[in-house]
Design a protein around this motif. Structure first.
Motif, mmCIF file in Angstrom:
data_model
loop_
_atom_site.group_PDB
_atom_site.id
_atom_site.type_symbol
_atom_site.label_atom_id
_atom_site.label_comp_id
_atom_site.label_asym_id
_atom_site.label_seq_id
_atom_site.Cartn_x
_atom_site.Cartn_y
_atom_site.Cartn_z
ATOM 1 N N SER A 351 -4.658 10.239 20.751
ATOM 2 C CA SER A 351 -5.950 9.782 20.240
ATOM 3 C C SER A 351 -5.833 8.919 18.991
ATOM 4 C CB SER A 351 -6.850 10.999 19.939
ATOM 5 O OG SER A 351 -7.162 11.701 21.116
ATOM 6 N N TYR A 352 -4.617 8.555 18.616
ATOM 7 C CA TYR A 352 -4.408 7.811 17.367
ATOM 8 C C TYR A 352 -4.955 6.394 17.436
ATOM 9 C CZ TYR A 352 -2.031 4.969 13.880
ATOM 10 O OH TYR A 352 -1.759 4.076 12.871
ATOM 11 N N ARG A 353 -5.546 5.956 16.351
ATOM 12 C CA ARG A 353 -5.724 4.558 15.998
ATOM 13 C C ARG A 353 -5.733 4.522 14.473
ATOM 14 N NH1 ARG A 353 -12.182 3.416 16.938
ATOM 15 N NH2 ARG A 353 -12.852 4.224 14.911
ATOM 16 N N PRO A 354 -5.361 3.401 13.863
ATOM 17 C CA PRO A 354 -5.438 3.340 12.395
ATOM 18 C C PRO A 354 -6.868 3.579 11.932
ATOM 19 C CG PRO A 354 -4.181 1.486 13.255
ATOM 20 C CD PRO A 354 -4.812 2.163 14.431
ATOM 21 N N ALA A 355 -7.013 4.381 10.913
ATOM 22 C CA ALA A 355 -8.350 4.649 10.379
ATOM 23 C C ALA A 355 -8.902 3.399 9.707
ATOM 24 C CB ALA A 355 -8.287 5.795 9.377
ATOM 25 N N ARG A 356 -10.215 3.350 9.572
ATOM 26 C CA ARG A 356 -10.832 2.208 8.884
ATOM 27 C C ARG A 356 -10.433 2.174 7.408
ATOM 28 N NH1 ARG A 356 -15.456 3.499 12.313
ATOM 29 N NH2 ARG A 356 -15.646 1.872 13.888
ATOM 30 N N THR A 357 -10.137 3.340 6.858
ATOM 31 C CA THR A 357 -9.635 3.422 5.484
ATOM 32 C C THR A 357 -8.171 3.829 5.535
ATOM 33 O OG1 THR A 357 -11.819 4.131 4.701
ATOM 34 C CG2 THR A 357 -9.954 4.470 3.223
ATOM 35 N N VAL A 358 -7.292 2.909 5.196
ATOM 36 C CA VAL A 358 -5.858 3.200 5.149
ATOM 37 C C VAL A 358 -5.417 3.061 3.700
ATOM 38 C CG1 VAL A 358 -3.551 2.509 5.886
ATOM 39 C CG2 VAL A 358 -5.455 2.429 7.514
ATOM 40 N N TYR A 359 -4.780 4.105 3.180
ATOM 41 C CA TYR A 359 -4.433 4.148 1.762
ATOM 42 C C TYR A 359 -3.062 3.517 1.511
ATOM 43 C CZ TYR A 359 -8.476 7.160 1.414
ATOM 44 O OH TYR A 359 -9.760 7.643 1.467
ATOM 45 N N GLY A 360 -3.047 2.183 1.555
ATOM 46 C CA GLY A 360 -1.841 1.486 1.146
ATOM 47 C C GLY A 360 -1.652 1.592 -0.360
ATOM 48 N N TYR A 361 -0.433 1.354 -0.812
ATOM 49 C CA TYR A 361 -0.117 1.480 -2.239
ATOM 50 C C TYR A 361 -0.826 0.376 -3.006
ATOM 51 C CZ TYR A 361 2.731 1.772 -6.497
ATOM 52 O OH TYR A 361 3.172 1.889 -7.798
ATOM 53 N N ASP A 362 -1.806 0.744 -3.823
ATOM 54 C CA ASP A 362 -2.620 -0.228 -4.553
ATOM 55 C C ASP A 362 -3.069 0.386 -5.879
ATOM 56 O OD1 ASP A 362 -4.362 -2.178 -5.430
ATOM 57 O OD2 ASP A 362 -5.268 -2.515 -3.454
ATOM 58 N N PRO A 363 -2.155 0.413 -6.868
ATOM 59 C CA PRO A 363 -2.504 1.063 -8.146
ATOM 60 C C PRO A 363 -3.661 0.380 -8.859
ATOM 61 C CG PRO A 363 -0.366 -0.042 -8.282
ATOM 62 C CD PRO A 363 -0.751 -0.032 -6.846
#
Length: 542
Positions: A351-363
């Motif tokens: 059931s995976y798909r990338p979520a609409r909010t993906v927490y990439g590294y962004d200080p």
């Protein structure tokens, strides 16, 4: 004795168990169990080094002092052991999770209806010699579905299973609330227990403490919390996966160094171990061991106490996730054996798909969110479990938060201590721990009900279940469960997973690979699991 998972709680703890009696405090073993528990046979016993009469010695990197009650437990050690001691009507392959007939004689041919009928295996008996009957099946399911008894298993069954009826002494009918084909794989989570044993006063407390009597290929012979648990082949077992080892001795060694030492070198005291540290893979392979990994849902997660300001503000929770340098954590702590979480589910889930909010590294985004929330000078104490790979990840977590001006301290403690604090409703800010719902199954509905169910203790720990967005999430989950169209259901699940990602109340940081090592000169048929523990039902001596 605490009901600890592979470093997460089963939603069946002290405050959750006033009706079930399965309290988490340690106490004396029952007389029946104590009779075989005067002392370990030997925590070093390898039974002459294998062969037909040898003892299989395994090392498990998790505690054996959690709850052993199959309706309650999420303990990695106890669940793995129970899979060898007990049977469901159906059980599932440990990797594919395809169901196969265990106590039942067949898997239902038509899963699209609202009634499944099972005939019990002729001649099946419990380890005390008494026959397995339909009454035992009904007994277990009634406990699971009883509205007055809170069990972990209830969250996996109550939404779709109406009742279980006795047809005759060896036949039962499961009546569903609506067609739910996914439920067939969950029947392995309802281990059939003898009514004549566990209906007695105090018996469920004994089950929590370690008393285990099933119908599976191995019977428990001794149980020593924080040391080891022993088994032997059940001579009268007549099911599909008979015991290949005359005896087994499972050691609990949570600390990484002694666990690795136990399977290292020419005088190794064990033939298989799970939870292998990444730094030791090369060493073990050079010593002739096979080391393989399983990728799945295993994760380091952050859980916020939403009653403790400022963690009631979604912007603060998001900021702390954006601040984490996941790539560095994977490189330094996991030695490349992990992936940044891009959804609550791992990338291999159907059931995976990338979520609409993906927490990439962004200080910078993290600092902007904190400023937007009006938060300055934030000090955070991370309450963490002391499992070795989690401890390895904590310095990166601290460095990441320190770098955005969040003064961070680390408080790693034994898993039992961490969850005791939350059971007692002591204050905390953030918990860092490990979880892997794949030990229960693969379907997203099950995974979500383990972590985000409305009656789930995880949500009570997070103090979030009463929030309006949480109540809408739970309603969306219920609608998806009942959706008959598979594609539509998958889309509904993915939509509500977006909400889980955005809210970040309980959310993974990284998904990592779990490593298992074994001696290929002694064992065959081993398959590395993507969740804690081991399954030896298809293994044998070389």
């Amino acid at each position: 004795m605490r009901d600890v998972t592979h470093d997460a709680p089963a939603p069946a703890r002290r405050s959750f168990l006033k009706h079930s009696g399965a309290l988490g405090a340690a106490a004396a073993l029952s007389p029946a169990l104590a009779a075989c528990s005067a002392g370990p046979e030997s925590t070093n016993d390898t039974g002459g080094g294998g062969g037909r009469n040898g003892t299989l010695t395994a090392v498990i990197g998790y505690g054996n002092d959690g709850s052993w009650d199959p309706t309650q437990t999420a303990s990695a050690f106890c669940m793995a052991a129970n899979n060898h001691i007990y049977e469901g009507l159906l059980d599932t392959d440990p990797l594919s999770r395809e169901p196969y007939a265990a106590l039942a004689t067949a898997v239902p041919g038509d899963l699209g209806g609202t009634s499944w009928t099972f005939e019990l295996r002729p001649g099946a008996t419990f380890h005390d010699g008494k026959p397995v009957t339909a009454d035992d099946v009904v007994f277990v399911y009634e406990r699971i579905l009883d509205p007055g008894t809170q069990t972990l298993a209830k969250g996996f069954f109550a939404s779709w299973l109406k009742e279980v009826r006795k047809v005759d002494a060896r036949t039962v009918e499961l009546v569903l609330k609506f067609p739910f084909p996914d439920g067939v794989s969950r029947l392995t989570l309802a281990k059939i227990m003898p009514q004549h044993v566990f209906s007695r006063p105090g018996a469920w407390e004994e089950a929590v403490k370690g008393k285990a009597i099933g119908s599976g290929p191995y019977r428990q012979t001794a149980h020593h919390p924080k040391s080891n648990t022993t088994f032997e082949a059940y001579a009268d077992y007549n099911g599909p996966r008979p015991a290949a080892f005359k005896k087994m001795n499972w050691l609990t060694i949570v600390d990484a160094a002694p666990r690795v030492a136990k399977i290292s070198g020419a005088s190794a005291g064990a033939q298989i171990a799970d939870n292998i540290p990444y730094a030791n893979i090369g060493q073990l392979e050079k010593g002739g061991m096979t080391v393989q990994g399983g990728s799945g849902m295993n994760n380091l997660f952050l859980m916020f106490n939403t009653r403790h300001k400022p963690f009631d503000d979604v912007r603060v929770r998001q900021a702390l996730h954006y601040a984490v340098d996941r790539d560095k954590m994977i490189e330094v702590a996991l030695k490349g054996h992990g992936k940044p979480a891009s959804s609550f589910l791992d990338e291999g889930n159907p059931s995976y798909r990338p979520a609409r909010t993906v927490y990439g590294y962004d200080p910078e985004k993290a600092k902007a969110l904190l400023a937007e929330a009006g938060v300055r000078g934030l000090k955070v104490d991370i309450l963490a479990v002391n499992v070795s790979w989690i401890v390895d990840c904590l310095p990166t977590l601290k460095a990441s938060w320190d770098a955005i001006g969040v003064e961070t301290t680390l408080s790693p403690q034994e898993t039992t201590a961490v969850f005791t604090k939350m059971d007692q409703k002591q204050d905390y800010q953030v918990v860092a721990a490990a979880s892997n719902p794949n030990q229960f199954g693969l379907d997203a509905d099950l995974i979500m009900r383990y972590n985000h169910g409305p009656q789930n203790l995880w949500m009570r720990y997070a103090r979030w279940a009463d929030a309006p967005v949480a109540r809408k999430l739970f309603a969306d989950m219920d609608r998806a469960t009942k959706e008959p169209d598979a594609d539509r259901k998958k889309a509904m699940v993915q939509d509500y997973l977006d909400v889980v990602a955005e809210q970040a109340v309980l959310y993974p940081v990284v998904h990592n690979e779990l490593m298992t090592a074994w001696d290929p000169k002694r064992l065959s048929g081993i398959r590395a699991q993507p969740y804690p523990g081991i399954n030896l039902l298809q293994a044998k001596w070389v």
